[in-house]
Scaffold this active site. Structure first.
Site, PDB file in Angstrom:
ATOM      1  N   GLY A  64     -18.078  80.469  67.828  1.00 45.11           N
ATOM      2  CA  GLY A  64     -16.943  81.085  68.506  1.00 45.11           C
ATOM      3  C   GLY A  64     -15.664  80.275  68.484  1.00 45.11           C
ATOM      4  O   GLY A  64     -14.767  80.525  69.283  1.00 45.11           O
ATOM      5  N   SER A  65     -15.517  79.337  67.544  1.00 42.85           N
ATOM      6  CA  SER A  65     -14.268  78.562  67.532  1.00 42.85           C
ATOM      7  C   SER A  65     -13.079  79.451  67.127  1.00 42.85           C
ATOM      8  O   SER A  65     -11.963  79.254  67.626  1.00 42.85           O
ATOM      9  CB  SER A  65     -14.388  77.341  66.613  1.00 42.85           C
ATOM     10  OG  SER A  65     -14.485  77.740  65.266  1.00 42.85           O
ATOM     11  N   ASN A  66     -13.306  80.414  66.263  1.00 42.41           N
ATOM     12  CA  ASN A  66     -12.204  81.324  65.914  1.00 42.41           C
ATOM     13  C   ASN A  66     -11.875  82.266  67.070  1.00 42.41           C
ATOM     14  O   ASN A  66     -10.704  82.613  67.273  1.00 42.41           O
ATOM     15  CB  ASN A  66     -12.533  82.114  64.641  1.00 42.41           C
ATOM     16  CG  ASN A  66     -12.285  81.289  63.395  1.00 42.41           C
ATOM     17  OD1 ASN A  66     -11.148  81.082  63.005  1.00 42.41           O
ATOM     18  ND2 ASN A  66     -13.350  80.780  62.794  1.00 42.41           N
ATOM     19  N   MET A  94     -22.424  87.816  61.129  1.00 34.70           N
ATOM     20  CA  MET A  94     -23.335  87.698  59.989  1.00 34.70           C
ATOM     21  C   MET A  94     -23.995  89.028  59.600  1.00 34.70           C
ATOM     22  O   MET A  94     -25.063  89.039  58.990  1.00 34.70           O
ATOM     23  CB  MET A  94     -24.415  86.649  60.292  1.00 34.70           C
ATOM     24  CG  MET A  94     -23.858  85.258  60.566  1.00 34.70           C
ATOM     25  SD  MET A  94     -22.810  84.647  59.218  1.00 34.70           S
ATOM     26  CE  MET A  94     -24.070  84.217  58.027  1.00 34.70           C
ATOM     27  N   HIS A 150     -12.682  84.234  56.111  1.00 34.36           N
ATOM     28  CA  HIS A 150     -13.692  83.739  55.156  1.00 34.36           C
ATOM     29  C   HIS A 150     -13.312  82.328  54.700  1.00 34.36           C
ATOM     30  O   HIS A 150     -12.150  82.082  54.362  1.00 34.36           O
ATOM     31  CB  HIS A 150     -13.769  84.686  53.953  1.00 34.36           C
ATOM     32  CG  HIS A 150     -14.797  84.244  52.968  1.00 34.36           C
ATOM     33  ND1 HIS A 150     -16.148  84.454  53.164  1.00 34.36           N
ATOM     34  CD2 HIS A 150     -14.688  83.556  51.802  1.00 34.36           C
ATOM     35  CE1 HIS A 150     -16.813  83.928  52.155  1.00 34.36           C
ATOM     36  NE2 HIS A 150     -15.958  83.380  51.316  1.00 34.36           N
ATOM     37  N   ASN A 182     -11.335  90.015  58.777  1.00 28.63           N
ATOM     38  CA  ASN A 182     -12.385  88.993  58.672  1.00 28.63           C
ATOM     39  C   ASN A 182     -11.753  87.683  58.228  1.00 28.63           C
ATOM     40  O   ASN A 182     -10.747  87.673  57.528  1.00 28.63           O
ATOM     41  CB  ASN A 182     -13.442  89.424  57.643  1.00 28.63           C
ATOM     42  CG  ASN A 182     -14.591  88.426  57.550  1.00 28.63           C
ATOM     43  OD1 ASN A 182     -15.063  87.930  58.571  1.00 28.63           O
ATOM     44  ND2 ASN A 182     -15.028  88.121  56.351  1.00 28.63           N
TER      45      ASN A 182
HETATM   46  C1  GRF Z   1     -16.097  80.397  60.098  1.00 25.50           C
HETATM   47  O1  GRF Z   1     -16.119  79.229  59.327  1.00 25.50           O
HETATM   48  C2  GRF Z   1     -15.787  81.598  59.255  1.00 25.50           C
HETATM   49  O2  GRF Z   1     -15.041  81.317  58.134  1.00 25.50           O
HETATM   50  C3  GRF Z   1     -17.151  82.063  58.827  1.00 25.50           C
HETATM   51  O3  GRF Z   1     -17.993  81.805  59.922  1.00 25.50           O
HETATM   52  C4  GRF Z   1     -17.474  80.712  60.663  1.00 25.50           C
HETATM   53  C5  GRF Z   1     -17.423  81.105  62.115  1.00 25.50           C
HETATM   54  O4  GRF Z   1     -17.157  80.010  62.938  1.00 25.50           O
HETATM   55  N1  GRF Z   1     -17.102  83.463  58.435  1.00 25.50           N
HETATM   56  P1  GRF Z   1     -16.881  80.208  64.493  1.00 25.50           P
HETATM   57  O5  GRF Z   1     -18.079  80.928  65.075  1.00 25.50           O
HETATM   58  O6  GRF Z   1     -15.609  80.986  64.630  1.00 25.50           O
HETATM   59  O7  GRF Z   1     -16.765  78.810  65.032  1.00 25.50           O
END
Ligand code: GRF
Length: 187
Positions: A18-20, A84, A103, A101
């Site tokens: 969940g860092s994003n 995923m 990536h 998304n």
């Molecule tokens: C990210 O590196 C993104 O590019 C990939 O999955 C990861 C998710 O990281 N699709 P987070 O859960 O947002 O930390």
């Protein structure tokens, strides 16, 4: 009288840390109003709960995409962040050009899983990350924004992934801002 507003309702879907989500939430605040994960107890759910964002689990299984869509009745935009699962019908058509998304590569190079490892194994000297719209393919939708990340001589998969994620946290909010700017502003 119609009141025009640029405020959107945004859902974030993820399976991991969940860092994003955090990067998007710190920029967009209450506009990020829903998190859905297919993994009970995942970091993204905990981070959402910690900041008071509604967090729900939809486990993988029959009709996953229809179940997710049913949760998105009042949502304007969807951001996948480490989700995923493939996005399929009926979700895909209901949110055409409204699902983003992130990536971890410079698409169209290295689609699919662990893209940072693919770039490292291929002996590249740079990679990066891409925000794109989601279509029926794997990481094939129209690109919105990219950032380049150098691959350093002593990089490991972990150090490279960490540096890519720092770039992700910069471009995802910016890409979302650009998409919002193209949407009709309705009350
Ligand atoms: C990210 O590196 C993104 O590019 C990939 O999955 C990861 C998710 O990281 N699709 P987070 O859960 O947002 O930390």
């Amino acid at each position: 009288m119609t009141i025009f507003s640029a405020v959107k309702r945004i859902a974030v879907l993820g399976s991991g840390n969940g860092s994003n989500f955090e990067a998007l939430h710190s920029e967009f605040g209450d506009q990020i109003c829903l998190v859905i994960s297919d993994r009970p107890g995942s970091g993204i759910l905990k981070k959402a709960e910690a900041v008071g964002v509604s967090a729900i689990t939809e486990k993988s299984g029959p009709e996953l995409n229809a179940r997710i869509l049913a949760r998105l009745q009042d949502i304007d935009l969807v951001c996948l962040a480490g989700f995923m699962r493939m996005v399929k019908e009926p979700f895909l058509s209901a949110f055409e050009k409204r699902i983003l998304n992130i990536h971890p590569s410079l698409l169209p190079r290295f689609p699919g899983q662990e893209a940072w490892k693919q770039a490292l194994d291929a002996g590249e000297d740079e990679t990066g990350c891409t925000v794109h719209f989601v279509d029926a393919g794997i990481d094939t939708g129209e690109m919105i924004l990219q950032e380049r990340v150098p691959i350093l001589e002593n990089d490991t998969a972990e150090s490279l992934h960490r540096r890519i994620q720092q770039a992700e946290h910069r471009i995802y909010p910016e890409a979302l801002r650009r998409v919002i700017a193209t949407l009709p502003h309705e009350s």
